[in-house]
Design a protein around this motif. Structure first.
Motif, PDB file in Angstrom:
ATOM      1  N   ASP A   1       0.824  -1.211   0.000  1.00 20.55           N
ATOM      2  CA  ASP A   1       0.000   0.000   0.000  1.00 20.55           C
ATOM      3  C   ASP A   1       0.859   1.262   0.000  1.00 20.55           C
ATOM      4  N   ARG A   2       1.864   1.293   0.861  1.00 20.31           N
ATOM      5  CA  ARG A   2       2.656   2.518   1.012  1.00 20.31           C
ATOM      6  C   ARG A   2       3.466   2.839  -0.234  1.00 20.31           C
ATOM      7  N   HIS A   3       3.980   1.805  -0.898  1.00 20.94           N
ATOM      8  CA  HIS A   3       4.825   2.029  -2.065  1.00 20.94           C
ATOM      9  C   HIS A   3       4.105   1.739  -3.373  1.00 20.94           C
ATOM     10  N   GLN A   4       2.791   1.519  -3.277  1.00 20.05           N
ATOM     11  CA  GLN A   4       1.969   1.308  -4.472  1.00 20.05           C
ATOM     12  C   GLN A   4       2.568   0.246  -5.388  1.00 20.05           C
ATOM     13  N   ILE A   5       2.869  -0.919  -4.792  1.00 20.08           N
ATOM     14  CA  ILE A   5       3.478  -2.020  -5.528  1.00 20.08           C
ATOM     15  C   ILE A   5       2.385  -2.791  -6.261  1.00 20.08           C
ATOM     16  N   GLN A   6       2.498  -2.889  -7.569  1.00 23.93           N
ATOM     17  CA  GLN A   6       1.536  -3.622  -8.383  1.00 23.93           C
ATOM     18  C   GLN A   6       1.931  -5.103  -8.395  1.00 23.93           C
ATOM     19  N   CYS A   7       1.336  -5.892  -7.518  1.00 22.25           N
ATOM     20  CA  CYS A   7       1.737  -7.295  -7.379  1.00 22.25           C
ATOM     21  C   CYS A   7       0.539  -8.223  -7.181  1.00 22.25           C
ATOM     22  N   ASP A   8      -0.625  -7.817  -7.676  1.00 20.30           N
ATOM     23  CA  ASP A   8      -1.814  -8.673  -7.660  1.00 20.30           C
ATOM     24  C   ASP A   8      -2.140  -9.173  -6.251  1.00 20.30           C
ATOM     25  N   LEU A   9      -2.053  -8.295  -5.274  1.00 18.99           N
ATOM     26  CA  LEU A   9      -2.329  -8.685  -3.889  1.00 18.99           C
ATOM     27  C   LEU A   9      -3.799  -9.059  -3.733  1.00 18.99           C
ATOM     28  N   LYS A  10      -4.033 -10.245  -3.182  1.00 22.67           N
ATOM     29  CA  LYS A  10      -5.382 -10.746  -2.935  1.00 22.67           C
ATOM     30  C   LYS A  10      -5.450 -11.311  -1.522  1.00 22.67           C
ATOM     31  N   ARG A  11      -6.661 -11.485  -1.029  1.00 20.11           N
ATOM     32  CA  ARG A  11      -6.853 -11.928   0.349  1.00 20.11           C
ATOM     33  C   ARG A  11      -7.305 -13.375   0.396  1.00 20.11           C
ATOM     34  N   GLY A  12      -6.751 -14.137   1.368  1.00 21.06           N
ATOM     35  CA  GLY A  12      -7.286 -15.437   1.688  1.00 21.06           C
ATOM     36  C   GLY A  12      -6.442 -16.623   1.283  1.00 21.06           C
ATOM     37  N   ILE A  13      -6.317 -17.586   2.208  1.00 18.88           N
ATOM     38  CA  ILE A  13      -5.672 -18.875   1.965  1.00 18.88           C
ATOM     39  C   ILE A  13      -6.562 -19.967   2.570  1.00 18.88           C
ATOM     40  N   MET A  14      -6.690 -21.081   1.858  1.00 15.37           N
ATOM     41  CA  MET A  14      -7.362 -22.258   2.404  1.00 15.37           C
ATOM     42  C   MET A  14      -6.345 -23.384   2.576  1.00 15.37           C
ATOM     43  N   HIS A  15      -6.430 -24.070   3.706  1.00 17.39           N
ATOM     44  CA  HIS A  15      -5.542 -25.190   4.027  1.00 17.39           C
ATOM     45  C   HIS A  15      -6.404 -26.440   4.025  1.00 17.39           C
ATOM     46  N   LEU A  16      -6.138 -27.363   3.106  1.00 18.37           N
ATOM     47  CA  LEU A  16      -7.056 -28.445   2.779  1.00 18.37           C
ATOM     48  C   LEU A  16      -6.554 -29.794   3.272  1.00 18.37           C
ATOM     49  N   ALA A  17      -7.466 -30.570   3.868  1.00 21.92           N
ATOM     50  CA  ALA A  17      -7.132 -31.898   4.397  1.00 21.92           C
ATOM     51  C   ALA A  17      -7.015 -32.894   3.250  1.00 21.92           C
ATOM     52  N   ALA A  18      -5.788 -33.340   2.974  1.00 16.00           N
ATOM     53  CA  ALA A  18      -5.552 -34.284   1.888  1.00 16.00           C
ATOM     54  C   ALA A  18      -5.897 -35.711   2.288  1.00 16.00           C
ATOM     55  N   LYS A  19      -5.995 -35.975   3.592  1.00 19.04           N
ATOM     56  CA  LYS A  19      -6.399 -37.277   4.102  1.00 19.04           C
ATOM     57  C   LYS A  19      -7.527 -37.077   5.115  1.00 19.04           C
ATOM     58  N   ARG A  20      -8.356 -38.103   5.243  1.00 18.79           N
ATOM     59  CA  ARG A  20      -9.470 -37.990   6.188  1.00 18.79           C
ATOM     60  C   ARG A  20      -8.970 -37.701   7.606  1.00 18.79           C
ATOM     61  N   SER A  21      -7.852 -38.329   7.979  1.00 18.24           N
ATOM     62  CA  SER A  21      -7.319 -38.133   9.332  1.00 18.24           C
ATOM     63  C   SER A  21      -6.807 -36.718   9.560  1.00 18.24           C
ATOM     64  N   HIS A  22      -6.525 -35.983   8.491  1.00 16.75           N
ATOM     65  CA  HIS A  22      -6.005 -34.622   8.649  1.00 16.75           C
ATOM     66  C   HIS A  22      -7.101 -33.617   8.986  1.00 16.75           C
ATOM     67  N   SER A  23      -8.344 -33.963   8.685  1.00 17.62           N
ATOM     68  CA  SER A  23      -9.423 -32.997   8.902  1.00 17.62           C
ATOM     69  C   SER A  23      -9.595 -32.673  10.382  1.00 17.62           C
ATOM     70  N   ALA A  24      -9.366 -33.666  11.242  1.00 10.93           N
ATOM     71  CA  ALA A  24      -9.568 -33.439  12.680  1.00 10.93           C
ATOM     72  C   ALA A  24      -8.584 -32.412  13.220  1.00 10.93           C
ATOM     73  N   TRP A  25      -7.300 -32.549  12.837  1.00 10.01           N
ATOM     74  CA  TRP A  25      -6.354 -31.584  13.418  1.00 10.01           C
ATOM     75  C   TRP A  25      -6.474 -30.207  12.796  1.00 10.01           C
ATOM     76  N   LEU A  26      -6.940 -30.109  11.543  1.00  9.45           N
ATOM     77  CA  LEU A  26      -7.202 -28.787  10.980  1.00  9.45           C
ATOM     78  C   LEU A  26      -8.341 -28.099  11.734  1.00  9.45           C
ATOM     79  N   LYS A  27      -9.359 -28.876  12.081  1.00 13.02           N
ATOM     80  CA  LYS A  27     -10.471 -28.309  12.841  1.00 13.02           C
ATOM     81  C   LYS A  27     -10.016 -27.904  14.242  1.00 13.02           C
ATOM     82  N   GLU A  28      -9.231 -28.762  14.885  1.00 12.53           N
ATOM     83  CA  GLU A  28      -8.727 -28.443  16.227  1.00 12.53           C
ATOM     84  C   GLU A  28      -7.829 -27.214  16.206  1.00 12.53           C
TER      85      GLU A  28
END
Length: 435
Positions: A121-148
């Motif tokens: 913002d301060r230096h008006q850098i044109q770098c396609d800044l966007k908001r948001g990241i999703m972290h996805l459970a690649a295995k069923r067992s991973h969903s529990a710790w992502l939720k926790e």
């Protein structure tokens, strides 16, 4: 010109989508004389560029030496994710360092993301800044710790910009049935990493920083003053900052054994129709999965899928990077089987044994920061600000990172490769198993 007919716009950079879509940037001369500075910075990635800018804003005379072009290394080639927190999860940090230090690191991580946004913002850098990241459970067992973890961050850390999404919602947002749930984090960011780095460099140059490209440092020595040597020139400086990361090589043996350079690979598709792009990533967030060798991806400003997948632990890149990465992409998005791949490239990053940044000082006036382990956009940029603080005599925040244990790889630089490869192959095998 690449085999796809695309042109590398930024001369001296590898053939990548980022180089082809880079903002204009000046070429700087090689050092061919002896000069003096308050601070000499070795390396012009995020660490070096951010250090240079923050030091120049404090009134220091700064010289930056880069072996190739500015942001030629991982800073100009990465996935562009700007995630909150550290590379290690907060629960792991609490166990490793205690709750107070874990909370201090969380606060620094939030500030790091905010710093990126503030610089843009301060230096008006044109770098396609966007908001948001999703972290996805690649295995069923991973969903529990992502939720926790999401619940931990909401409760103990008061972070209300993250929530857990169940499998059905994730399928709608991601356009793939490969995932079992995930975190939706609106507080993180993503961007065009090379243009972000070039924007910091432009701001630093305006603040008075002297840049020298194609000026590989052959040796340096501490003392008063320090001496930094290239093949054709020399810098005499009151302070030195080592900002080499995965390209440190043998320049500083005291640090080399604390990091492991590894190679990661990325592709960019042809521009996708709006409907297909919307199907792949409905909310235009950046995405990453929970595999040990992670996949990560996002949409570019012109609707290309920029997808990172696969890595190796040798000194060579795959002969056909596009094909190497494409198989990872098709596991998630088989609907892209007929999509043209316009770019494929690789880069070298540095990991540490405990996946935490390796920060500190070797001598009273020689400082370093390295080993961001795939979390470099926010962490390295913020490390540059902390390095400027410690050079100026304010150590408290720098010491939070500097006091984190940074063990060397067993066997040092001689034996770290076979040990790493064995470990990585083990975890890669676990990635392929169900669960």
């Amino acid at each position: 010109m690449s085999s796809s007919g695309t042109v590398t716009k930024l001369l001296g950079h590898i053939d990548s989508y980022y180089a082809a879509s880079a903002n204009s940037a000046p070429q700087y001369p090689a050092l061919d004389q002896e000069i003096e500075a308050d601070v000499c910075i070795i390396g012009a990635g995020y660490t070096g560029l951010s250090s240079a800018l923050h030091l120049a804003e404090r009134g220091y005379k700064v010289v930056v030496l880069e072996a190739e072009r500015l942001a030629w290394g991982a800073s100009g080639r990465n996935g562009g994710h700007v995630g909150v927190g550290q590379r290690k999860g907060q629960e792991d940090l609490e166990k490793m360092l205690g709750l107070d230090t874990a909370k201090a690191l969380w606060d620094l991580g939030l500030e790091a993301v905010q710093l990126v946004e503030d610089l843009v913002d301060r230096h008006q850098i044109q770098c396609d800044l966007k908001r948001g990241i999703m972290h996805l459970a690649a295995k069923r067992s991973h969903s529990a710790w992502l939720k926790e973890e999401a619940e931990l961050l909401q409760g103990r850390y008061g972070y209300d910009q993250i929530r857990y999404a169940e499998q059905d919602e994730i399928r709608t947002l991601v356009g793939s049935d490969r995932f079992y749930g995930g975190q939706v984090d609106s507080g993180s960011l993503h961007l065009h990493p090379l243009n972000f780095a070039l924007g910091i460099a432009e701001a630093a140059a305006k603040a008075g920083v002297q840049f020298f490209e194609h000026s590989r440092v052959t040796s340096y020595s501490g003392g008063s003053p320090c001496t930094v040597n290239t093949s054709k020139g020399r810098v005499r400086a009151a302070n030195v900052i080592l900002a080499c990361n995965g390209y440190l090589g043998g320049l500083e043996p005291r640090l080399a054994g604390k990091i492991m350079p590894i190679n990661n690979f990325v592709l960019a598709t042809e521009p996708l129709p709006d409907a297909l792009a919307q199907e792949l990533i409905a909310n235009d967030y950046a995405l990453q999965d929970t595999l040990f060798v992670i996949n990560y991806w996002k949409l570019s400003s012109d609707n290309r899928l920029v997808f990172g997948g696969g890595e190796n632990y040798t000194s060579r890149f795959p002969q056909d990077i596009r094909a190497f990465v494409r198989k990872y992409m098709l596991r998630i998005y088989p609907q892209l089987a007929d999509t043209r791949i316009d770019y494929g490239w690789g880069g070298t990053l540095a990991i540490t044994l405990n996946r935490m940044p390796c920060v500190g000082r070797l001598e009273p006036n020689v400082f370093y920061s390295q080993g961001y382990s795939g979390h470099g956009v926010p962490t390295a940029t913020f490390a540059g600000k902390l390095l400027a603080e410690v050079v100026a005599g304010t150590e408290e925040r720098f010491d939070i990172l500097a006091q984190i244990p940074t063990p060397s790889f067993p066997g040092g630089t001689l034996l770290r490769w076979p040990g790493l490869v064995a470990g990585m192959l083990y975890y890669s095998l676990k990635d392929k198993l169900g669960g």
